[in-house]
Scaffold this motif. Structure first.
Motif, mmCIF file in Angstrom:
data_model
loop_
_atom_site.group_PDB
_atom_site.id
_atom_site.type_symbol
_atom_site.label_atom_id
_atom_site.label_comp_id
_atom_site.label_asym_id
_atom_site.label_seq_id
_atom_site.Cartn_x
_atom_site.Cartn_y
_atom_site.Cartn_z
ATOM 1 N N LYS A 136 0.832 -1.207 0.000
ATOM 2 C CA LYS A 136 0.000 0.000 0.000
ATOM 3 C C LYS A 136 0.872 1.266 0.000
ATOM 4 O O LYS A 136 0.408 2.350 -0.359
ATOM 5 C CB LYS A 136 -0.963 -0.012 1.197
ATOM 6 N N GLN A 166 1.267 1.747 -3.624
ATOM 7 C CA GLN A 166 -0.061 2.101 -4.147
ATOM 8 C C GLN A 166 -0.319 3.590 -3.907
ATOM 9 O O GLN A 166 -0.761 4.315 -4.794
ATOM 10 C CB GLN A 166 -1.116 1.269 -3.421
ATOM 11 N N GLY A 194 -0.941 -6.241 0.018
ATOM 12 C CA GLY A 194 -0.755 -5.523 1.296
ATOM 13 C C GLY A 194 0.612 -5.844 1.862
ATOM 14 O O GLY A 194 1.626 -5.698 1.190
#
Ligand SMILES: OCc1cccc(Br)n1
Length: 450
Positions: A191, A194, A299
């Motif tokens: 993340k 991301q 994740g």
């Protein structure tokens, strides 16, 4: 080697200097390129390693599962440029089906989860040990197969699942005598990347490919990485931001870059707090450069490394919350790791932690005359029924000198000799090879004393 009807089992092509057997030239006795045989001494080490894999899995209340070595190729046809997909050991079977030797176990596990559907009581905690394959051009002389231990938790969205997996890995290392001075586990969260891609408005669907590319940062020249990022649609001004994000080593720096409210920061902080609870905090190191090379991670990602930096990654894993839905199933939270059987053995060699694993025999039983072979077999059978590891001498014409040497080689604890003089009195000669004592016993006394 008998030629099959019309199709020789192997090509007995004549080679200069090839020794000739009764049927012709000797076949190659090597296993196929990139693969290994496991003769007894190597098999004992592998069995010891797998027993430790299983013991840790048992301690964590995981259930063992298994899948076919051959899977439908469609399980692996991901388009993110992964090395593991580019090196698929795939072929078309005689029914025209496109199949592959599995390069990893996670897709098979996902398939089985989908097959079992919601009938299972979640969370699922499954482990598997299986051989995985890749077709690597032998230019690099790397192996084409290894065995992997996988542990996966299906159905837990929180990082409590990752904490359990990391604790299992640390438990395994500790069992083998490896410490946090020898090995660390780098932990990050995709993340982070991301958030950076969102900052540069990079399309979400290029995320897996970008992860696969930046995973190669320490393996390829920077220009090559930048070229691949460009091809993946990452504008040059974003490259700097990505590389900066991947160089972060502290949560403060991370918060400064992507904000204290980011999911990555919260998850990482919670994971490291749980690690304190398990007492494994000394093993974990936040390192934003860890991305892992599998497209489906979403994740947490992590990988075990040797602190001497002599070896490749020892193990690795992460969260893959979208994999089941890419197979047409419902979105199901999942995380797991893979732990190969090769790098760990190199590490144990480096640390002089390889176990000594002799072929252990309790009793050697030998008839001194052929006429006593039948009762000797009976003695061996009764000892075995009591759980003794018995080497019954079935070779002919062996003498005392040979059998003592044989007992020494086998590190046997006892030698049981059947000789006609004693046997006529219903006795056998029992030599305790450790205490160097010998006694005459009836077979019942021998069995009862075992
Ligand atoms: O970890 C990548 C991989 C997959 C299959 C076989 C081997 Br050797 N290595």
């Amino acid at each position: 080697i008998r030629a099959m009807s019309g199709s020789p089992a192997v090509s007995l092509k004549e080679k200069e200097g090839t020794p000739k057997g009764s049927m012709g030239s000797l076949i190659s006795t090597d296993p196929p390129k990139g693969t290994r045989d496991f003769p007894p001494e190597d098999m004992r080490l592998r069995t010891w390693l797998f027993n430790n894999f299983r013991e840790v899995s048992r301690l964590f209340s995981f259930e063992e599962v298994d899948f076919p070595l051959v899977e439908s190729e469609e399980l692996y046809t991901r388009k993110a440029g992964e090395e593991i997909v580019g090196q698929l050991y795939n072929f078309e079977d005689k029914g025209g089906r496109k199949v592959a030797l599995r390069p990893e176990l996670t897709p098979s596990l996902a398939r089985l989860v989908l097959q079992k559907g919601r009938a299972q009581s979640y969370p699922l905690k499954w482990f598997a040990i299986g051989q995985c394959w890749r077709y690597e051009r032998m230019t690099r002389g790397r192996r084409r197969e290894h065995y992997q231990w996988n542990m996966d938790i299906i159905g837990v969205p929180g990082v409590e699942a990752e904490a359990e997996l990391l604790s299992a890995i640390v438990t395994f290392f500790t069992k083998l005598g490896i410490t946090s001075n020898d090995v660390g586990i780098k932990v990050s969260n995709r993340k982070v990347l991301q958030a950076v891609l969102e900052k540069f408005n990079i399309p979400v669907d290029s995320f897996p490919a970008v992860c696969v590319i930046v995973d190669k940062l320490e393996k390829l020249p920077r220009e090559e990485i930048e070229g691949e990022l460009d091809k993946a649609g990452v504008p040059s001004n974003a490259v700097e931001g990505i590389l900066k994000a991947l160089s972060l080593k502290s949560f403060d720096d991370l918060e400064a870059l992507i904000g204290a409210q980011s999911g990555a920061v919260a998850e990482l902080k919670q994971l490291f707090a749980l690690a304190e609870g398990y007492g494994i905090q000394d093993w974990l190191h936040f390192d934003a450069s860890v991305v892992r090379g599998l497209a489906y991670y979403t994740g947490t990602v992590f990988e075990g490394f040797d602190k001497d930096k002599k070896l490749r990654a020892i193990c690795g894993g992460g969260r893959y919350d979208r994999l089941l839905s890419t197979y047409g199933g419902q979105d199901t939270p999942a995380c797991g790791f893979g732990f190969g059987d090769a790098v760990i053995v190199e590490l144990l060699k480096e640390k002089k932690l390889l176990p000594v694993l002799p072929h252990v025999v309790d009793d050697v039983v030998m008839a001194l005359e052929d006429s006593l072979r039948v009762p000797a077999a009976g003695v061996a059978a009764r000892l075995r029924s009591k759980g003794r590891v018995v080497e019954l001498v079935i070779e002919k014409g062996k003498k005392m000198k040979w059998v003592f040497k044989h007992c020494d080689t086998l590190k046997a604890k006892r030698l049981v000799l059947l000789g006609s003089t004693e046997w006529d009195q219903g006795k056998v000669n029992v030599k305790d090879l450790d205490a160097r004592e010998q006694t005459l016993k009836t077979v019942d006394e021998l069995i009862e004393s075992t």
